[in-house]
Scaffold this active site. Structure first.
Site, mmCIF file in Angstrom:
data_model
loop_
_atom_site.group_PDB
_atom_site.id
_atom_site.type_symbol
_atom_site.label_atom_id
_atom_site.label_comp_id
_atom_site.label_asym_id
_atom_site.label_seq_id
_atom_site.Cartn_x
_atom_site.Cartn_y
_atom_site.Cartn_z
ATOM 1 C CB ILE A 691 37.774 39.062 28.187
ATOM 2 C CG1 ILE A 691 39.123 38.668 28.795
ATOM 3 C CG2 ILE A 691 37.811 38.955 26.675
ATOM 4 C CD1 ILE A 691 39.516 37.230 28.510
ATOM 5 C CB SER A 693 37.572 44.881 34.724
ATOM 6 O OG SER A 693 38.205 45.847 35.515
ATOM 7 N N GLY A 694 38.802 43.166 37.367
ATOM 8 C CA GLY A 694 38.529 42.760 38.746
ATOM 9 C C GLY A 694 39.384 43.509 39.725
ATOM 10 N N GLY A 695 39.387 43.026 40.953
ATOM 11 C CA GLY A 695 40.099 43.697 42.013
ATOM 12 C C GLY A 695 41.573 43.860 41.737
ATOM 13 N N GLY A 697 43.142 43.599 38.590
ATOM 14 C CA GLY A 697 43.560 44.155 37.323
ATOM 15 C C GLY A 697 42.584 43.851 36.210
ATOM 16 C CE LYS A 713 43.699 39.170 37.025
ATOM 17 N NZ LYS A 713 43.350 38.537 38.263
ATOM 18 C CG ASP A 812 38.941 37.099 45.714
ATOM 19 O OD1 ASP A 812 37.803 37.013 46.228
ATOM 20 O OD2 ASP A 812 39.221 37.937 44.833
#
Ligand SMILES: *[C@@H]1O[C@H](CO)[C@@H](O)[C@H](O)[C@H]1NC(C)=O
Ligand SMILES: *[C@@H]1O[C@H](CO)[C@@H](O)[C@H](O)[C@H]1NC(C)=O
Length: 984
Positions: A691, A693-695, A697, A713, A812
């Site tokens: 669902i 995707s980021g820095g 994982g 995650k 962040d």
């Protein structure tokens, strides 16, 4: 034939004609009412059900209608609280006999125009209070010469008070409270010479003075102008209001001295001036106010002594809290026969209180806390048996608790902590029947707690720590079923802890540390379903730790250190979600349960020489007996065989699930009670469940067997060094313990050589970033929702910064890291990890995808470019960007801003710099609509709030960290109706 007397004909004829006109007139009213009902009023509740045609054409029996019985004409229409909808039904005014029209507390909407009012000039009373009217107040045509009552309070009228409001010759009552009026209070209102009641409270008026012309309103009995941005001093002319009974100017910014002329208010019964900036000493003329019964001057900057004369007045309620009063309280205060409330808290009063205080009046409330009073508490406080509250904490009262208080059956609330009171507490005082809050910690009381305490059936809080109490603690405490908090720490209580104390089902906090309690810890604790805190440390307790403690659902603070507790640590305790945990300095032995096998817990276990642990350094390793090792070997071999067999099967079916390498989960930590099974989770980490995707994982949606949905995650792999593992673990551990309504809950985590996953609550509405920038969902985000999200996220961050020890810097903050639950409440996610992950990235080689920059493009504070340091203030900056995003609906780096521009520059330079207007220290924006997200379609009220949030956003994004407010202050600013000056 008889001769007809002309008179005999004439009189009946005239009568007939008169009757005829009456019938015509009432029939006319009847028609009008029916027409208005059908055309102008929406009556969904059917409250006007009897307004139906009848053969007499007579409306006088209809609901809400009053007729003049002689003239048979409608004189009053009262539809208050009927739940009717529609615009202002001006048609009613066609009834030219109508005097009173009251439509209060309905849903009348739209504006009120001069045209619609022009029919109504014969009215004497017009009430539209508590409706939904908006726009400017209408000019009233000059024909309104009979209007006596005009009530437009509790609507959303805005703008100035029109000139015609100064020209009602007969007006007695004018009520405009609780609107959005924004001009200044005009001097021409001083022309309304008939006024007896004048209410302008709770309007966002432009800061201005109370016009001196108010002194012309000599018939005034009630002047009610709290929360109306009044500044300057109280006009001298106020003293002309000789009939005034109630004066309320509280919660404004009035300054200067209270004028001497106040002594002219001969009739005044109540003066409310609290919450201003009034200074100086009280004028002597106060003593002339012979009718005064309530005086509240709290929260000002008044100084000096309480004048003897005021003390001698027959004031019933005297509130002088939060000022700078000093000096002694005059003896004459005690002779006042009316005094029922005395509040002097937060001043610098000194000396002793008058000895006979309470003897001459029905004193109910007594609050002298936080002063410098000395001497004994007055004996007669409860002489009349009316006293409910004694609040005297933070003074230097000494001597015994007056024995007369033990007969004070009305007493409910006592806070006398932090004084120098001593001696024994009278036996019957403990058991006062209405007592529900008793706080006397930090004194020098001695003796025992009387078993008579069982009579205090309502007692919910008992705080007696830090005294010299001794003896056994009475078993009768167990009859106090309302008890929530019991703190008896730092006394010399001895003997057993009453075993029956576990019957107190509502108990949340039990603190008994630093006494001489001996014997065992009560063991059948299963009724303690609400207990969060248990501290029995530094006593002489022995026996074992009751395993049942581990089953308590909300216990998060457990300290039994410094006793002589023996036995092994019950493995059950590892089920607790502990914030504070201490078993140190006891006589525990055996192996540390694996749940506590973490560095975090070392200090909680030290001082138990016979404990052993395979992993924890300072604790000696466990010696295995030969027999044990033998069995262990057999078990191990069986395991290895089984494991090999099962992994063979596994890889046949799913050989490529994780890029071909074998992955094992290690170190499973569960923070919440969920049905969680590693296999379930791993097998669901497939592409179709991704669902996000980021820095750090990928995020997968996983449905557990229990039906619960969680977000898992899986952190990027490939860039890590073994020693970052422990940092990861301890950080995850911190996260797991965080409990805050605006922070996403970490449910479980696993970490090991090659895989790290984190399980979070699943958030129904995704991230704020998606919701805000996706055309399909943005329509759901109206301004009130956005505002709630802003406040929620701010509270979450404030918690991380200010309530976590050590503080957690998010690093962040961005709209994609603010998640929305099913009710669109904000939950801050993904915090704290940035730091750990960045460490990883520094040692990365090859295919590591993470950048070294902490934060996300567009949200990063400018100072990061040269300091490369991240502080709380960087989070504040990023949060400010999120606020701008909420207002504008644009990404922080939207291409429409142009070259080298981000949202902060765009908002501050392009849109605002020329249109920020500062008047009287309050800042406004002239054309906010240029930058406000058109998708929101905000109301006028929304605009006020948007303006406020804009101010906060600009503060947060100020270039210099030092100028940015703390997150806690941000929360305050968002919630308060704060006045801010323009940012330069
Ligand atoms: C009004 O109601 C009263 C009592 O309910 C009744 O006696 C009277 O006749 C009614 N009058 C009219 C004009 O309907
Ligand atoms: C007033 O309320 C009615 C019904 O609730 C609605 O249809 C109408 O549009 C509203 N009028 C205004 C001017 O807001």
């Amino acid at each position: 034939m008889t001769h007809l007397d002309p008179k005999a004909v004439f009189v009946p004829c005239v009568l007939l004609l008169w009757c005829f006109t009456l019938v015509i007139s009432i029939a006319g009213d009847y028609e009008i009412l029916l027409r208005v009902k059908n055309a102008q009023i929406d009556d969904p509740h059917g409250n006007l059900h009897d307004w139906v045609p009848n053969k007499d054409h007579n409306p006088c029996n209809w609901t809400g209608i009053t007729c003049d019985p002689k003239q048979l004409a409608v004189i009053s229409i009262n539809l208050s609280g009927f739940g009717i909808f529609g615009g202002f039904p001006s048609g009613f005014c066609r009834i030219h006999t109508l005097q009173n029209l009251s439509l209060a507390s309905n849903n009348i909407n739209g504006t009120l125009s001069s045209e619609s009012l022009s029919l109504c000039s014969h009215l004497q009373l017009l009430s539209l209070s508590n409706n939904l009217l908006v726009g400017r107040l209408p000019e009233f045509p000059p024909e309104f010469s009979q209007l006596q009552v005009l009530d437009l309070s509790l609507n959303n009228f805005s703008g100035d008070i029109p000139d015609s409001f100064g020209r009602f010759p007969a007006l007695k009552v004018l009520t405009l409270s609780s609107n959005l009026l924004s001009g200044q209070i005009p001097a021409f209102l001083g022309n309304l010479s008939e006024l007896t009641r004048f209410e302008l409270a709770i309007n966002p008026f432009k800061p201005g003075p109370l016009p001196p012309e108010i002194g012309n309103l000599t018939k005034l009995e009630n002047l009610f102008v709290p929360t109306a941005n009044l500044v300057g001093s109280i006009p001298e002319s106020i003293g002309n209001l000789v009939l005034l009974k109630n004066l309320d100017l509280s919660d404004n910014d009035l300054s200067g001295r209270i004028p001497e002329s106040i002594g002219g208010l001969r009739s005044v019964e109540q003066i409310e001036l609290f919450g201003n900036q009034l200074s100086g000493e009280l004028p002597e003329s106060f003593a002339n106010l012979s009718a005064l019964t309530n005086l509240d001057l709290s929260l000002n900057r008044l100084t000096g002594k309480l004048p003897n004369k005021i003390a001698a007045m027959s004031i019933g309620s005297l509130n002088l809290n939060d000022n700078f009063f000093e000096g002694e309280i005059p003896e004459s205060l005690a002779s006042n026969p009316n005094l029922w409330e005395l509040k002097l808290f937060n001043n610098s009063f000194s000396g002793t209180l008058p000895e006979n205080l309470g003897q001459n009046s029905d004193l109910e409330n007594f609050d002298v806390s936080t002063n410098k009073f000395t001497g004994e508490l007055p004996k007669y406080l409860c002489f009349r048996k009316k006293l409910q509250n004694i609040i005297a904490f933070d003074n230097r009262f000494s001597g015994n608790l007056p024995s007369t208080l033990s007969e004070c059956s009305s007493l409910a609330y006592v806070r006398i902590q932090n004084n120098e009171l001593s001696g024994e507490v009278p036996v019957n005082f403990w058991g006062l029947p209405l007592l529900y809050f008793l706080q006397m910690d930090g004194n020098r009381f001695r003796g025992s707690v009387s078993p008579s305490i069982s009579s205090a059936r309502n007692l919910s809080t008992l705080l007696i720590s830090g005294n010299n109490f001794s003896g056994e603690f009475p078993n009768s405490i167990c009859r106090l079923h309302e008890l929530v908090t019991l703190q008896v720490s730092r006394n010399q209580f001895s003997g057993d802890i009453p075993f029956c104390i576990t019957e107190l089902k509502k108990l949340q906090k039990l603190r008994m540390e630093e006494n001489l309690f001996s014997g065992k810890i009560p063991s059948s604790v299963s009724s303690w379903t609400d207990l969060t805190e248990l501290n029995l440390s530094r006593n002489q307790l022995s026996g074992e730790i009751p395993p049942g403690l581990g089953d308590l659902p909300v216990l998060n603070y457990l300290d039994i250190s410094g006793n002589s507790i023996t036995g092994e640590i019950p493995v059950e305790l590892t089920k607790l979600k502990l914030n504070q945990f201490n078993l140190s300095d006891n006589k525990l032995y055996g192996k540390v349960p694996s749940g506590f096998d973490q560095d975090l817990f070392v200090s909680s276990l030290l001082g138990n020489p016979n404990l052993c642990s395979p992993d924890l350094k300072p604790i000696p390793p466990c010696q295995k007996s030969k027999r044990e090792s033998f069995y262990a070997l057999i078990v191990l071999s069986i395991c290895v065989v089984l494991l090999l067999a099962s992994s063979l099967c596994y890889f046949r079916t799913k050989s490529n699930a994780f890029g071909g390498k074998s992955k094992k989960l290690h170190k499973v930590t569960t923070f919440q009670r969920i049905g969680f099974n590693e296999e379930d989770v791993i097998s669901s980490l497939t592409d179709e469940n991704i669902i996000g995707s980021g820095g750090s994982g990928r995020v997968y949606r996983v449905n557990l067997k229990t039906g619960q949905t969680v977000a898992v995650k899986k952190l990027w792999e490939g860039c890590r060094k073994p020693d970052t593992e422990s940092i990861f673990r301890s950080e995850v551990d911190t996260l797991g313990r965080i409990r805050h309504g605006n922070i996403v809950k970490l449910l479980f985590s696993c970490s090991g050589e090659e895989c790290r996953i984190l399980g979070f609550e699943f958030m129904e509405n995704g991230s704020l970033g998606d919701a805000l920038h996706d055309e399909r969902s943005v329509s759901l985000l109206d301004w009130p929702k956005r505002f709630t999200i802003a406040v929620g996220a701010a509270q979450g961050l404030a918690y991380l910064h200010h309530d976590c020890v050590p503080a957690i810097v998010h690093r962040d903050v961005k709209s994609n890291n603010i998640l929305l639950d099913e009710e669109f409440r904000a939950r801050v996610a993904d915090f704290g990890l940035a730091k750990t992950l960045q460490l990883d990235a520094e040692v990365a080689e090859g295919h590591c995808v993470m950048s070294r920059v902490a934060g996300s493009y567009g949200y990063i504070a400018p100072e990061y470019a040269y300091t490369l340091k991240v502080t709380e203030k960087s989070d504040v900056y990023s949060f400010g960007v999120v606020l701008l995003e909420l207002i504008t609906g644009k990404w922080p780096t939207d291409s429409s801003f142009g070259d080298n521009m981000d949202i902060v520059k765009w908002v501050t330079e392009a849109a605002l710099s020329s249109s920020q207007v500062e008047k009287d220290g309050v800042c406004g924006f002239k054309d906010l609509d240029r930058i406000v997200d058109p998708m929101m379609n905000p109301s006028e009220w929304d605009y006020r709030e948007i303006e406020k949030v804009m101010h906060v956003a600009l503060l947060c994004t100020s270039a210099f960290p030092i100028n940015r407010p703390s997150m806690r202050r941000v929360v305050e600013l968002l919630l308060k109706d704060a006045k801010l000056s323009c940012s330069k």
